[in-house]
Motif scaffolding. Sequence first.
Motif, PDB file in Angstrom:
ATOM      1  N   ILE A 272      -4.951  72.369  10.211  1.00 35.09           N
ATOM      2  CA  ILE A 272      -3.506  72.129  10.114  1.00 35.09           C
ATOM      3  C   ILE A 272      -3.191  70.634  10.048  1.00 35.09           C
ATOM      4  O   ILE A 272      -2.037  70.229  10.123  1.00 35.09           O
ATOM      5  CB  ILE A 272      -2.756  72.766  11.303  1.00 35.09           C
ATOM      6  CG1 ILE A 272      -3.208  72.150  12.638  1.00 35.09           C
ATOM      7  CG2 ILE A 272      -2.950  74.269  11.316  1.00 35.09           C
ATOM      8  CD1 ILE A 272      -2.396  72.629  13.836  1.00 35.09           C
ATOM      9  N   LEU A 273      -4.249  69.824   9.911  1.00 36.72           N
ATOM     10  CA  LEU A 273      -4.064  68.377   9.839  1.00 36.72           C
ATOM     11  C   LEU A 273      -3.716  67.989   8.404  1.00 36.72           C
ATOM     12  O   LEU A 273      -4.578  67.686   7.584  1.00 36.72           O
ATOM     13  CB  LEU A 273      -5.350  67.675  10.276  1.00 36.72           C
ATOM     14  CG  LEU A 273      -5.262  66.190  10.652  1.00 36.72           C
ATOM     15  CD1 LEU A 273      -4.342  65.986  11.836  1.00 36.72           C
ATOM     16  CD2 LEU A 273      -6.648  65.631  10.966  1.00 36.72           C
ATOM     17  N   ASN A 274      -2.438  68.030   8.073  1.00 34.53           N
ATOM     18  CA  ASN A 274      -1.980  67.675   6.735  1.00 34.53           C
ATOM     19  C   ASN A 274      -0.652  66.930   6.831  1.00 34.53           C
ATOM     20  O   ASN A 274      -0.143  66.687   7.917  1.00 34.53           O
ATOM     21  CB  ASN A 274      -1.850  68.925   5.855  1.00 34.53           C
ATOM     22  CG  ASN A 274      -1.016  70.013   6.524  1.00 34.53           C
ATOM     23  OD1 ASN A 274       0.104  69.768   6.954  1.00 34.53           O
ATOM     24  ND2 ASN A 274      -1.582  71.217   6.617  1.00 34.53           N
ATOM     25  N   SER A 275      -0.089  66.609   5.696  1.00 25.57           N
ATOM     26  CA  SER A 275       1.122  65.782   5.668  1.00 25.57           C
ATOM     27  C   SER A 275       2.317  66.443   6.335  1.00 25.57           C
ATOM     28  O   SER A 275       3.267  65.763   6.742  1.00 25.57           O
ATOM     29  CB  SER A 275       1.475  65.433   4.218  1.00 25.57           C
ATOM     30  OG  SER A 275       1.662  66.616   3.459  1.00 25.57           O
ATOM     31  N   SER A 276       2.300  67.783   6.437  1.00 25.24           N
ATOM     32  CA  SER A 276       3.408  68.483   7.088  1.00 25.24           C
ATOM     33  C   SER A 276       3.253  68.533   8.604  1.00 25.24           C
ATOM     34  O   SER A 276       4.170  68.930   9.311  1.00 25.24           O
ATOM     35  CB  SER A 276       3.530  69.903   6.530  1.00 25.24           C
ATOM     36  OG  SER A 276       2.358  70.646   6.821  1.00 25.24           O
ATOM     37  N   SER A 277       2.078  68.137   9.088  1.00 23.47           N
ATOM     38  CA  SER A 277       1.837  68.111  10.532  1.00 23.47           C
ATOM     39  C   SER A 277       2.629  66.985  11.170  1.00 23.47           C
ATOM     40  O   SER A 277       2.655  65.858  10.662  1.00 23.47           O
ATOM     41  CB  SER A 277       0.336  67.923  10.800  1.00 23.47           C
ATOM     42  OG  SER A 277       0.106  67.558  12.144  1.00 23.47           O
ATOM     43  N   GLY A 278       3.290  67.291  12.299  1.00 30.11           N
ATOM     44  CA  GLY A 278       4.075  66.262  12.978  1.00 30.11           C
ATOM     45  C   GLY A 278       3.228  65.090  13.422  1.00 30.11           C
ATOM     46  O   GLY A 278       3.656  63.932  13.373  1.00 30.11           O
ATOM     47  N   SER A 279       1.998  65.362  13.847  1.00 31.65           N
ATOM     48  CA  SER A 279       1.073  64.318  14.286  1.00 31.65           C
ATOM     49  C   SER A 279       0.759  63.354  13.147  1.00 31.65           C
ATOM     50  O   SER A 279       0.801  62.134  13.315  1.00 31.65           O
ATOM     51  CB  SER A 279      -0.216  64.956  14.814  1.00 31.65           C
ATOM     52  OG  SER A 279      -1.168  63.969  15.130  1.00 31.65           O
ATOM     53  N   VAL A 280       0.461  63.917  11.976  1.00 31.07           N
ATOM     54  CA  VAL A 280       0.105  63.083  10.816  1.00 31.07           C
ATOM     55  C   VAL A 280       1.331  62.355  10.283  1.00 31.07           C
ATOM     56  O   VAL A 280       1.278  61.140  10.010  1.00 31.07           O
ATOM     57  CB  VAL A 280      -0.523  63.944   9.704  1.00 31.07           C
ATOM     58  CG1 VAL A 280      -0.766  63.113   8.447  1.00 31.07           C
ATOM     59  CG2 VAL A 280      -1.831  64.561  10.183  1.00 31.07           C
ATOM     60  N   SER A 281       2.436  63.079  10.126  1.00 27.68           N
ATOM     61  CA  SER A 281       3.634  62.465   9.544  1.00 27.68           C
ATOM     62  C   SER A 281       4.149  61.321  10.409  1.00 27.68           C
ATOM     63  O   SER A 281       4.596  60.287   9.888  1.00 27.68           O
ATOM     64  CB  SER A 281       4.731  63.516   9.352  1.00 27.68           C
ATOM     65  OG  SER A 281       5.098  64.100  10.599  1.00 27.68           O
ATOM     66  N   HIS A 282       4.065  61.489  11.755  1.00 28.61           N
ATOM     67  CA  HIS A 282       4.526  60.421  12.652  1.00 28.61           C
ATOM     68  C   HIS A 282       3.658  59.181  12.510  1.00 28.61           C
ATOM     69  O   HIS A 282       4.179  58.064  12.370  1.00 28.61           O
ATOM     70  CB  HIS A 282       4.508  60.889  14.104  1.00 28.61           C
ATOM     71  CG  HIS A 282       4.842  59.801  15.086  1.00 28.61           C
ATOM     72  ND1 HIS A 282       6.128  59.359  15.304  1.00 28.61           N
ATOM     73  CD2 HIS A 282       4.044  59.027  15.884  1.00 28.61           C
ATOM     74  CE1 HIS A 282       6.113  58.387  16.198  1.00 28.61           C
ATOM     75  NE2 HIS A 282       4.870  58.171  16.571  1.00 28.61           N
ATOM     76  N   ARG A 283       2.342  59.351  12.526  1.00 24.43           N
ATOM     77  CA  ARG A 283       1.442  58.197  12.433  1.00 24.43           C
ATOM     78  C   ARG A 283       1.548  57.515  11.077  1.00 24.43           C
ATOM     79  O   ARG A 283       1.475  56.282  10.973  1.00 24.43           O
ATOM     80  CB  ARG A 283      -0.002  58.634  12.722  1.00 24.43           C
ATOM     81  CG  ARG A 283      -0.241  58.959  14.199  1.00 24.43           C
ATOM     82  CD  ARG A 283      -1.666  59.402  14.466  1.00 24.43           C
ATOM     83  NE  ARG A 283      -1.927  59.504  15.893  1.00 24.43           N
ATOM     84  CZ  ARG A 283      -1.693  60.576  16.621  1.00 24.43           C
ATOM     85  NH1 ARG A 283      -1.175  61.662  16.045  1.00 24.43           N
ATOM     86  NH2 ARG A 283      -1.955  60.587  17.915  1.00 24.43           N
ATOM     87  N   TYR A 284       1.725  58.316  10.025  1.00 20.59           N
ATOM     88  CA  TYR A 284       1.895  57.743   8.681  1.00 20.59           C
ATOM     89  C   TYR A 284       3.198  56.945   8.614  1.00 20.59           C
ATOM     90  O   TYR A 284       3.233  55.830   8.084  1.00 20.59           O
ATOM     91  CB  TYR A 284       1.902  58.867   7.646  1.00 20.59           C
ATOM     92  CG  TYR A 284       2.119  58.389   6.233  1.00 20.59           C
ATOM     93  CD1 TYR A 284       1.081  57.790   5.515  1.00 20.59           C
ATOM     94  CD2 TYR A 284       3.358  58.538   5.609  1.00 20.59           C
ATOM     95  CE1 TYR A 284       1.276  57.333   4.212  1.00 20.59           C
ATOM     96  CE2 TYR A 284       3.561  58.094   4.317  1.00 20.59           C
ATOM     97  CZ  TYR A 284       2.521  57.491   3.623  1.00 20.59           C
ATOM     98  OH  TYR A 284       2.734  57.045   2.336  1.00 20.59           O
ATOM     99  N   TYR A 285       4.262  57.500   9.190  1.00 24.52           N
ATOM    100  CA  TYR A 285       5.550  56.824   9.198  1.00 24.52           C
ATOM    101  C   TYR A 285       5.479  55.512   9.978  1.00 24.52           C
ATOM    102  O   TYR A 285       6.068  54.500   9.581  1.00 24.52           O
ATOM    103  CB  TYR A 285       6.609  57.739   9.818  1.00 24.52           C
ATOM    104  CG  TYR A 285       7.966  57.088   9.988  1.00 24.52           C
ATOM    105  CD1 TYR A 285       8.862  57.005   8.931  1.00 24.52           C
ATOM    106  CD2 TYR A 285       8.338  56.536  11.217  1.00 24.52           C
ATOM    107  CE1 TYR A 285      10.104  56.389   9.089  1.00 24.52           C
ATOM    108  CE2 TYR A 285       9.572  55.924  11.383  1.00 24.52           C
ATOM    109  CZ  TYR A 285      10.449  55.858  10.316  1.00 24.52           C
ATOM    110  OH  TYR A 285      11.660  55.243  10.472  1.00 24.52           O
TER     111      TYR A 285
END
Length: 408
Positions: A272-285
């Motif tokens: 579930i580690l993809n761009s829609s993941s809150g964890s990934v999207s937050h760190r990318y942002y």
Amino acid sequence: MLIKSKKEKIIQWTFFLLLLSLNFPPITVAHQFVAISTSFGNFSFPAIFSLILLCELIVSLLLNINKIKLNTSDLIFVVLIILIALGMGIHGVLFLSEIVSAFYVGRYLISHNLKETIIKTIKITVVVQIILNLYSTYISPFHFSPISGRTLFVNLGTGVGGGARAYGTLGQPIILGMFLGIGAMLWLSDIFDKNKSKVEKSWAILFLVPCLYFIYITYSRGTWSALILTIAYMLIKTGVIKKVKTWIMGILIVIIFINSSVFSSIALRFSILNSSSGSVSHRYYMVGWVFSYFREIPRILFGFGVGNIGKLLLSNPPLDGLLAIDNSYLYILLELGIVGSALVLLLLFNGIYKSHKNVNIQVFHFLLVYMLINMYSFDLWDWEVVLFPFWIVLGICTFTDKESNVIG
């Protein structure tokens, strides 16, 4: 090893109490664990013990002033401390005392051949947290009032179904995973150490099993990844992987593991580690958020100073409302700029290089590698429970027998 002096005994006891107090909940939510409350703010038990420890180390330094020998890492560290100290208030002084005392108590103990004292103290501290996790998981969870914008003592979802993620008394699964991983690395080192007896290895396995279990139920992908990569590196560096017995046992363990429900959960958690993941999207942002502040030369070179990121997050909160950068390297870059970050990187490189060559402190080399890999997933300087072990280990890793005996 026998205690050489009363001075050593006092420093060792303060060191023990400091590490043990790291198991206390963060005072930002657990006000009953405030050690001292002043007009300048509240101070935790680890912070108070660090001040005491710093005073003890200064006295030891003054008593052995003629024996001082500085190496390259000491000079880098001093320059870094000066840079951090510029324009800082009382909380900045406290932060400096924490990292200076941690860095040099590690150096002090290792230079006095007290390696086993350091390792045993860290293990005891982790065992206490394991016991607290047993209590909070199977008897009664620890509850404190959460803070807006911070995921402390909040039941976070695993993303793979099932129950909530473990957070122990530390309040955050990622931090708990990082902390327990330190103990796991020490027990794994015992198991792989050919000089350890069967009894010592049996004890290591006994403590490693519950430690790994609680790391598993933190569902921290950062800790899982850091452990897997560091263990692989450890097996290669120690030569364990060259043995036929190791390959046979390894293949059997892998076969059993990939057919277990644990592996299925881990695989699903990573899937579930993809761009829609809150964890990934937050760190990318947050990458863009950090670099948006580098528009002026002084900020690019020297950052905003230690202790100011909280103000920046409050004045310009991320879109998801999570008041954290969740990346130690970006955090340091924003606080200290290119100059300060370069000093930190130089110090880290120095520690990795020296500990890589020094067999006597190889276990701390592996600990440093583990922590550096894991630091991309949280903000190191916001958490005393991992801040102290990091600087202690770095102080040890920058030690060399010939050059360094900074504190007598």
